[in-house]
Design a protein around this motif. Structure first.
Motif, mmCIF file in Angstrom:
data_model
loop_
_atom_site.group_PDB
_atom_site.id
_atom_site.type_symbol
_atom_site.label_atom_id
_atom_site.label_comp_id
_atom_site.label_asym_id
_atom_site.label_seq_id
_atom_site.Cartn_x
_atom_site.Cartn_y
_atom_site.Cartn_z
ATOM 1 N N ILE A 2 0.912 -0.951 0.123
ATOM 2 C CA ILE A 2 -0.149 -0.193 0.330
ATOM 3 C C ILE A 2 1.233 1.411 0.594
ATOM 4 O O ILE A 2 1.937 1.244 0.786
ATOM 5 C CB ILE A 2 -0.686 -0.377 1.221
ATOM 6 C CG1 ILE A 2 -0.658 -0.318 2.115
ATOM 7 C CG2 ILE A 2 -1.637 -0.989 0.876
ATOM 8 C CD1 ILE A 2 -0.459 0.654 3.733
ATOM 9 N N ILE A 3 0.217 2.394 -0.510
ATOM 10 C CA ILE A 3 1.233 3.398 0.052
ATOM 11 C C ILE A 3 0.285 4.506 0.525
ATOM 12 O O ILE A 3 -0.740 4.568 0.184
ATOM 13 C CB ILE A 3 1.161 4.298 -2.245
ATOM 14 C CG1 ILE A 3 1.644 3.354 -2.646
ATOM 15 C CG2 ILE A 3 1.711 5.790 -1.949
ATOM 16 C CD1 ILE A 3 1.980 3.398 -3.765
ATOM 17 N N LEU A 4 1.292 5.234 1.079
ATOM 18 C CA LEU A 4 0.551 6.031 2.217
ATOM 19 C C LEU A 4 0.660 7.361 2.288
ATOM 20 O O LEU A 4 2.042 7.522 1.657
ATOM 21 C CB LEU A 4 0.576 5.958 3.430
ATOM 22 C CG LEU A 4 0.762 4.616 4.210
ATOM 23 C CD1 LEU A 4 1.270 4.476 5.482
ATOM 24 C CD2 LEU A 4 -0.652 4.225 4.099
ATOM 25 N N THR A 5 0.871 8.380 2.060
ATOM 26 C CA THR A 5 0.606 9.990 0.832
ATOM 27 C C THR A 5 -0.211 10.605 2.075
ATOM 28 O O THR A 5 -0.931 10.920 3.015
ATOM 29 C CB THR A 5 0.256 10.227 0.317
ATOM 30 O OG1 THR A 5 0.667 9.513 -1.260
ATOM 31 C CG2 THR A 5 0.391 11.891 -0.712
ATOM 32 N N HIS A 6 1.153 11.992 2.531
ATOM 33 C CA HIS A 6 0.998 12.602 3.908
ATOM 34 C C HIS A 6 0.297 13.489 2.574
ATOM 35 O O HIS A 6 0.524 14.261 1.655
ATOM 36 C CB HIS A 6 2.247 13.520 4.275
ATOM 37 C CG HIS A 6 1.979 14.029 5.283
ATOM 38 N ND1 HIS A 6 2.684 15.557 5.455
ATOM 39 C CD2 HIS A 6 2.242 13.563 6.626
ATOM 40 C CE1 HIS A 6 2.404 15.626 6.359
ATOM 41 N NE2 HIS A 6 2.304 14.716 7.418
ATOM 42 N N CYS A 7 -0.249 15.308 3.351
ATOM 43 C CA CYS A 7 -0.918 15.576 2.624
ATOM 44 C C CYS A 7 -0.900 16.944 1.990
ATOM 45 O O CYS A 7 -0.903 17.303 1.823
ATOM 46 C CB CYS A 7 -2.056 16.461 3.462
ATOM 47 S SG CYS A 7 -1.931 16.679 5.498
ATOM 48 N N TYR A 8 1.215 17.066 2.615
ATOM 49 C CA TYR A 8 1.733 17.633 2.010
ATOM 50 C C TYR A 8 1.957 17.938 0.708
ATOM 51 O O TYR A 8 3.548 17.985 0.347
ATOM 52 C CB TYR A 8 3.571 17.664 2.917
ATOM 53 C CG TYR A 8 2.427 18.969 4.566
ATOM 54 C CD1 TYR A 8 0.754 19.534 4.114
ATOM 55 C CD2 TYR A 8 3.090 19.148 5.571
ATOM 56 C CE1 TYR A 8 0.573 20.535 5.670
ATOM 57 C CE2 TYR A 8 2.667 20.108 6.262
ATOM 58 C CZ TYR A 8 1.749 20.211 6.855
ATOM 59 O OH TYR A 8 1.008 20.967 7.399
ATOM 60 N N GLN A 9 2.450 16.395 0.425
ATOM 61 C CA GLN A 9 3.011 15.952 -0.841
ATOM 62 C C GLN A 9 2.026 16.374 -2.175
ATOM 63 O O GLN A 9 1.013 16.495 -2.213
ATOM 64 C CB GLN A 9 2.641 13.858 -1.079
ATOM 65 C CG GLN A 9 3.519 13.371 0.368
ATOM 66 C CD GLN A 9 5.277 13.623 -0.378
ATOM 67 O OE1 GLN A 9 5.239 13.894 -1.169
ATOM 68 N NE2 GLN A 9 6.165 13.624 0.586
ATOM 69 N N ASN A 10 2.673 16.089 -3.463
ATOM 70 C CA ASN A 10 2.142 16.853 -4.392
ATOM 71 C C ASN A 10 1.157 15.971 -5.015
ATOM 72 O O ASN A 10 1.271 14.314 -4.670
ATOM 73 C CB ASN A 10 3.064 16.520 -5.285
ATOM 74 C CG ASN A 10 4.230 17.109 -5.616
ATOM 75 O OD1 ASN A 10 3.931 18.341 -5.249
ATOM 76 N ND2 ASN A 10 5.244 16.750 -5.859
ATOM 77 N N VAL A 11 -0.106 16.405 -5.156
ATOM 78 C CA VAL A 11 -1.561 15.698 -4.973
ATOM 79 C C VAL A 11 -1.431 14.457 -6.556
ATOM 80 O O VAL A 11 -2.420 13.851 -6.076
ATOM 81 C CB VAL A 11 -2.427 16.619 -5.292
ATOM 82 C CG1 VAL A 11 -3.079 18.193 -4.122
ATOM 83 C CG2 VAL A 11 -1.677 17.758 -6.704
ATOM 84 N N GLU A 12 -0.944 14.544 -7.556
ATOM 85 C CA GLU A 12 -0.926 13.788 -8.052
ATOM 86 C C GLU A 12 -0.235 12.035 -7.784
ATOM 87 O O GLU A 12 -0.622 11.174 -8.021
ATOM 88 C CB GLU A 12 0.371 14.382 -9.531
ATOM 89 C CG GLU A 12 1.619 13.666 -8.828
ATOM 90 C CD GLU A 12 2.574 15.568 -8.754
ATOM 91 O OE1 GLU A 12 3.477 15.996 -9.428
ATOM 92 O OE2 GLU A 12 1.608 16.654 -8.960
ATOM 93 N N ILE A 13 0.429 12.144 -6.496
ATOM 94 C CA ILE A 13 0.685 11.358 -5.830
ATOM 95 C C ILE A 13 -0.725 10.354 -5.448
ATOM 96 O O ILE A 13 -0.866 9.450 -5.584
ATOM 97 C CB ILE A 13 1.808 11.563 -4.660
ATOM 98 C CG1 ILE A 13 2.785 11.593 -5.425
ATOM 99 C CG2 ILE A 13 2.373 10.019 -4.579
ATOM 100 C CD1 ILE A 13 4.002 12.139 -4.381
ATOM 101 N N ASP A 14 -1.716 11.165 -5.522
ATOM 102 C CA ASP A 14 -3.026 10.838 -4.562
ATOM 103 C C ASP A 14 -3.535 9.718 -5.198
ATOM 104 O O ASP A 14 -4.713 8.927 -4.999
ATOM 105 C CB ASP A 14 -3.990 11.742 -4.587
ATOM 106 C CG ASP A 14 -3.450 12.986 -3.246
ATOM 107 O OD1 ASP A 14 -2.602 12.488 -2.730
ATOM 108 O OD2 ASP A 14 -4.513 13.233 -2.958
ATOM 109 N N GLU A 15 -3.402 9.647 -6.943
ATOM 110 C CA GLU A 15 -3.855 8.561 -7.852
ATOM 111 C C GLU A 15 -2.677 6.920 -8.417
ATOM 112 O O GLU A 15 -4.386 5.943 -7.914
ATOM 113 C CB GLU A 15 -3.612 9.333 -8.986
ATOM 114 C CG GLU A 15 -4.084 10.359 -9.518
ATOM 115 C CD GLU A 15 -3.728 10.766 -10.849
ATOM 116 O OE1 GLU A 15 -4.621 10.272 -11.897
ATOM 117 O OE2 GLU A 15 -3.342 12.417 -11.212
ATOM 118 N N VAL A 16 -2.205 7.176 -6.939
ATOM 119 C CA VAL A 16 -1.702 5.754 -6.897
ATOM 120 C C VAL A 16 -1.618 5.022 -5.700
ATOM 121 O O VAL A 16 -1.563 4.347 -4.557
ATOM 122 C CB VAL A 16 -0.051 5.760 -7.186
ATOM 123 C CG1 VAL A 16 -0.723 5.706 -9.035
ATOM 124 C CG2 VAL A 16 0.454 6.498 -6.982
#
Length: 300
Positions: free
Chosen positions: A17-31
């Motif tokens: 799984i991929i965890l993305t902190h909310c300060y990351q670039n929004v395009e990472i949300d797609e994965v």
């Protein structure tokens, strides 16, 4: 889209799984499987049956994920991605701080390494810091590493004496009073939202003070905002139709920044002990987790 499909296929193949902190670039949300604050991400990951956690965030966040999921493999895209405030304190200067103020419980902000947390009495988030300090059976409290969050808690709990470590977030400290005043003039009908890591004089001029999660929730309930935290490109994407302006466009240094800044480490002057040679060697796990989840009900 082809890259997104490849990543999703690889996740399925590896049971990752991929965890993305909310300060990351929004395009990472797609994965991403989960997007949010660091502790929320680690707690969500612990509830899954994934074998691998890839954390799009900084070093202490990946440590948190490992602490809560000791049997899962945790991967950090850039091992040197870090938080400048977390790097301002290490075990040696924490011990020195405690020696100057003996027999006083230490509250540790989650934005710190596992090594530092292990030598503190309890951990907190920006959402529950006031409640954690309030419930400690001590009139005096040491607060590390964020001086400004500690001072914010002090204002809310005048009956306590909070002695703060002199750490801070350089990004939040770039926000100045004159910028707030200028923003008020430019957006007279807007609300100013502030993170407690900001300077107290800035916070006093705001309409709402809260953690990143609390700010994001507050945005949903209001129409016009000025966002006073490190500039976060997620806000205009996540809240389409709202007028959101960032007063200070500075970003946290995280994985993406470290990729762009290869050979230009920003830690000089902040950290003296370096990271462990083996990032999977998270010692004191049981003690840290016990301290965290004593206050789990208050988590933000």
């Amino acid at each position: 889209m082809d890259l997104i499909n490849k990543i999703n296929e690889l996740k399925k193949e590896k049971n990752a799984i991929i965890l993305t902190h909310c300060y990351q670039n929004v395009e990472i949300d797609e994965v991403s499987d989960f997007v949010g604050d660091s502790l929320y991400l680690s707690k969500m990951a612990a509830q899954t049956n994934a074998d691998i956690i890839l954390f799009a965030g900084v070093y202490f966040m990946a440590q948190s994920a490992k602490l809560l999921s000791p049997n899962k493999k945790v991967l950090l895209p850039e091992i040197n991605s870090g938080c400048m405030m977390a790097d301002m304190i290490n075990v040696a200067n924490l011990k020195s701080f405690k020696e100057k103020h003996p027999n006083i419980p230490v509250v540790c902000y989650i934005n710190s390494t596992a090594e530092v947390k292990a030598h503190c009495d309890v951990c907190c988030t920006s959402s529950n810091a006031i409640e954690v300090v309030k419930n400690l059976n001590s009139q005096k409290v040491l607060f590390v590493p964020d001086n400004y969050l500690g001072k914010y808690v002090q204002e809310k709990l005048p009956e306590k004496e909070i002695i703060t470590f002199n750490g801070f977030c350089p990004i939040h400290q770039r926000i100045r009073i004159e910028e707030i005043e200028n923003a008020r003039k430019e957006y007279p009908n807007a609300l100013i939202l502030t993170h407690p890591e900001c300077n107290q004089e800035v916070a006093k001029r705001s309409d709402f003070i809260g953690s990143t999660k609390e700010i994001m929730e507050y945005v949903l309930e209001n129409k016009d905002h000025i966002e006073i935290t490190e500039a976060n490109q997620r806000f205009p994407y996540a809240y389409t139709g709202l007028a959101i302006a960032g007063v200070e466009y500075g970003y946290c240094f995280d994985a993406e920044d470290r990729f762009e800044m290869k050979g230009k480490p920003y830690r000089n002057g902040y950290r003296t002990d370096g990271y462990p040679d083996d990032p999977t060697d998270w010692y004191y796990t049981e003690r840290i987790c016990e301290n965290w989840f004593y206050y789990e009900v208050h988590d933000g």
